[in-house]
Motif scaffolding. Sequence first.
Motif, mmCIF file in Angstrom:
data_model
loop_
_atom_site.group_PDB
_atom_site.id
_atom_site.type_symbol
_atom_site.label_atom_id
_atom_site.label_comp_id
_atom_site.label_asym_id
_atom_site.label_seq_id
_atom_site.Cartn_x
_atom_site.Cartn_y
_atom_site.Cartn_z
ATOM 1 N N ALA A 48 -13.724 6.895 48.516
ATOM 2 C CA ALA A 48 -12.586 5.997 48.739
ATOM 3 C C ALA A 48 -11.901 5.713 47.405
ATOM 4 O O ALA A 48 -12.511 5.846 46.340
ATOM 5 N N ARG A 49 -10.643 5.317 47.467
ATOM 6 C CA ARG A 49 -9.886 4.988 46.266
ATOM 7 C C ARG A 49 -9.481 3.520 46.312
ATOM 8 O O ARG A 49 -9.130 2.996 47.376
ATOM 9 N N PRO A 50 -9.517 2.841 45.175
ATOM 10 C CA PRO A 50 -9.083 1.440 45.163
ATOM 11 C C PRO A 50 -7.573 1.327 45.242
ATOM 12 O O PRO A 50 -6.841 2.271 44.918
ATOM 13 N N ALA A 51 -7.097 0.178 45.666
ATOM 14 C CA ALA A 51 -5.658 -0.088 45.658
ATOM 15 C C ALA A 51 -5.164 -0.171 44.209
ATOM 16 O O ALA A 51 -5.907 -0.580 43.304
ATOM 17 N N ASP A 52 -3.934 0.206 43.988
ATOM 18 C CA ASP A 52 -3.382 0.198 42.626
ATOM 19 C C ASP A 52 -3.379 -1.200 42.016
ATOM 20 O O ASP A 52 -3.456 -1.354 40.789
ATOM 21 N N ASP A 53 -3.261 -2.226 42.871
ATOM 22 C CA ASP A 53 -3.222 -3.593 42.354
ATOM 23 C C ASP A 53 -4.580 -4.272 42.349
ATOM 24 O O ASP A 53 -4.675 -5.486 42.125
ATOM 25 N N ASP A 54 -5.645 -3.508 42.560
ATOM 26 C CA ASP A 54 -6.992 -4.074 42.475
ATOM 27 C C ASP A 54 -7.223 -4.564 41.041
ATOM 28 O O ASP A 54 -7.006 -3.816 40.084
ATOM 29 N N PRO A 55 -7.654 -5.823 40.855
ATOM 30 C CA PRO A 55 -7.874 -6.330 39.490
ATOM 31 C C PRO A 55 -8.837 -5.478 38.678
ATOM 32 O O PRO A 55 -8.723 -5.413 37.442
ATOM 33 N N ALA A 56 -9.789 -4.809 39.348
ATOM 34 C CA ALA A 56 -10.740 -3.969 38.623
ATOM 35 C C ALA A 56 -10.051 -2.786 37.962
ATOM 36 O O ALA A 56 -10.478 -2.326 36.898
ATOM 37 N N VAL A 57 -8.981 -2.279 38.564
ATOM 38 C CA VAL A 57 -8.271 -1.136 38.000
ATOM 39 C C VAL A 57 -7.669 -1.500 36.643
ATOM 40 O O VAL A 57 -7.831 -0.775 35.655
ATOM 41 N N SER A 58 -7.005 -2.638 36.572
ATOM 42 C CA SER A 58 -6.411 -3.041 35.291
ATOM 43 C C SER A 58 -7.491 -3.378 34.268
ATOM 44 O O SER A 58 -7.338 -3.094 33.070
ATOM 45 N N ALA A 59 -8.607 -3.974 34.729
ATOM 46 C CA ALA A 59 -9.695 -4.300 33.803
ATOM 47 C C ALA A 59 -10.302 -3.026 33.209
ATOM 48 O O ALA A 59 -10.610 -2.970 32.008
ATOM 49 N N ILE A 60 -10.462 -1.997 34.016
ATOM 50 C CA ILE A 60 -11.005 -0.723 33.523
ATOM 51 C C ILE A 60 -10.022 -0.060 32.567
ATOM 52 O O ILE A 60 -10.417 0.509 31.542
ATOM 53 N N ARG A 61 -8.752 -0.137 32.872
ATOM 54 C CA ARG A 61 -7.745 0.411 31.951
ATOM 55 C C ARG A 61 -7.858 -0.239 30.577
ATOM 56 O O ARG A 61 -7.751 0.431 29.537
ATOM 57 N N GLN A 62 -8.086 -1.545 30.560
ATOM 58 C CA GLN A 62 -8.194 -2.257 29.285
ATOM 59 C C GLN A 62 -9.432 -1.809 28.511
ATOM 60 O O GLN A 62 -9.376 -1.631 27.284
ATOM 61 N N VAL A 63 -10.552 -1.631 29.209
ATOM 62 C CA VAL A 63 -11.777 -1.172 28.530
ATOM 63 C C VAL A 63 -11.552 0.207 27.915
ATOM 64 O O VAL A 63 -11.914 0.460 26.755
ATOM 65 N N LEU A 64 -10.963 1.117 28.684
ATOM 66 C CA LEU A 64 -10.741 2.471 28.185
ATOM 67 C C LEU A 64 -9.707 2.485 27.061
ATOM 68 O O LEU A 64 -9.838 3.260 26.100
ATOM 69 N N ALA A 65 -8.702 1.624 27.157
ATOM 70 C CA ALA A 65 -7.708 1.553 26.085
ATOM 71 C C ALA A 65 -8.359 1.125 24.771
ATOM 72 O O ALA A 65 -8.000 1.629 23.697
ATOM 73 N N ALA A 66 -9.329 0.217 24.859
ATOM 74 C CA ALA A 66 -10.035 -0.225 23.658
ATOM 75 C C ALA A 66 -10.844 0.909 23.032
ATOM 76 O O ALA A 66 -11.160 0.864 21.838
ATOM 77 N N LEU A 67 -11.153 1.924 23.843
ATOM 78 C CA LEU A 67 -11.886 3.091 23.345
ATOM 79 C C LEU A 67 -10.939 4.237 22.991
ATOM 80 O O LEU A 67 -11.378 5.343 22.691
ATOM 81 N N GLY A 68 -9.630 3.972 23.052
ATOM 82 C CA GLY A 68 -8.650 4.964 22.652
ATOM 83 C C GLY A 68 -8.369 6.017 23.700
ATOM 84 O O GLY A 68 -7.955 7.133 23.362
ATOM 85 N N THR A 69 -8.561 5.690 24.975
ATOM 86 C CA THR A 69 -8.313 6.673 26.028
ATOM 87 C C THR A 69 -7.741 5.971 27.258
ATOM 88 O O THR A 69 -7.478 4.765 27.229
#
Length: 264
Positions: free
Chosen positions: A158-179
């Motif tokens: 299954a895929r999460p909704a684009d506005d799922d808060p977890a999606v933005s939180a994961i983006r922030q974690v990966l951005a902190a790692l430069g990806t």
Amino acid sequence: MLAGSVVAAVLVVAGAAVGVWRWDASRDPQVRDSVADMDRGVAAALVAAGDDAAVAVSGMIRAAPCSLGVLRGGGRYSRAADLYVPAGQEDAAISGIERRLPASFAPRRDEALAGSARPLIAAAGAGVQLSVRQLGPGWLTAEARTDCVAGPAEPADARPADDDPAVSAIRQVLAALGTAPAGFNTASVPCPEGQPGGRIATVAGLSAGTDSGRLAQRLTVPRGARVFAVAASNRVAYRDGAVSVVVEASDAGSAVAVRRTTTC
């Protein structure tokens, strides 16, 4: 005429055999009838672990093929979750889960394999066995597995909704790692009856190709969060209230996987 009669007789027998085969196949147990018990078993184990573990739920998979009869292939399906606990506390964590599981699960401890804690075995429902066992230092898995049943070869993620808060939180974690994420999937199980919240839900994001080394040194864990796994496994697993986060190198080591889980 004789030849035609023989052919007709053969066709009648063959048709009857196919009919019997189809009738017998229609009586095969179906994985769809076991999903609720699988979910219930995993959820019960995670709730029983309490706040003393960072957790992540996985999707249902066909773990092994099996035979349901002549020309009828089936599968043993698995729903699992990872639990990260303090290294050296694996046996105590499993004991705590055993104490807190519902009595209807009839939990018991099995014999330990060399170098690991004694696994827990329980009944999550008809034809569904729950196990909690150690995979490594500070790393447990809770798995609900079916007997041989009929079902799809590989259930779709299954895929999460684009506005799922977890999606933005994961983006922030990966951005902190430069990806940045290359894709997302999600898995969840309903909270046990009487527990607050609707579901225990894990959203997972896998990065594009990137440096996956030294994650413990590169990540900033929120103040007050409880950290369970660090540099030795190149994995960071922490719990911040009702939210668990697991950051680790992918199997090939060329990407970073982030799993964010909200619990009951």
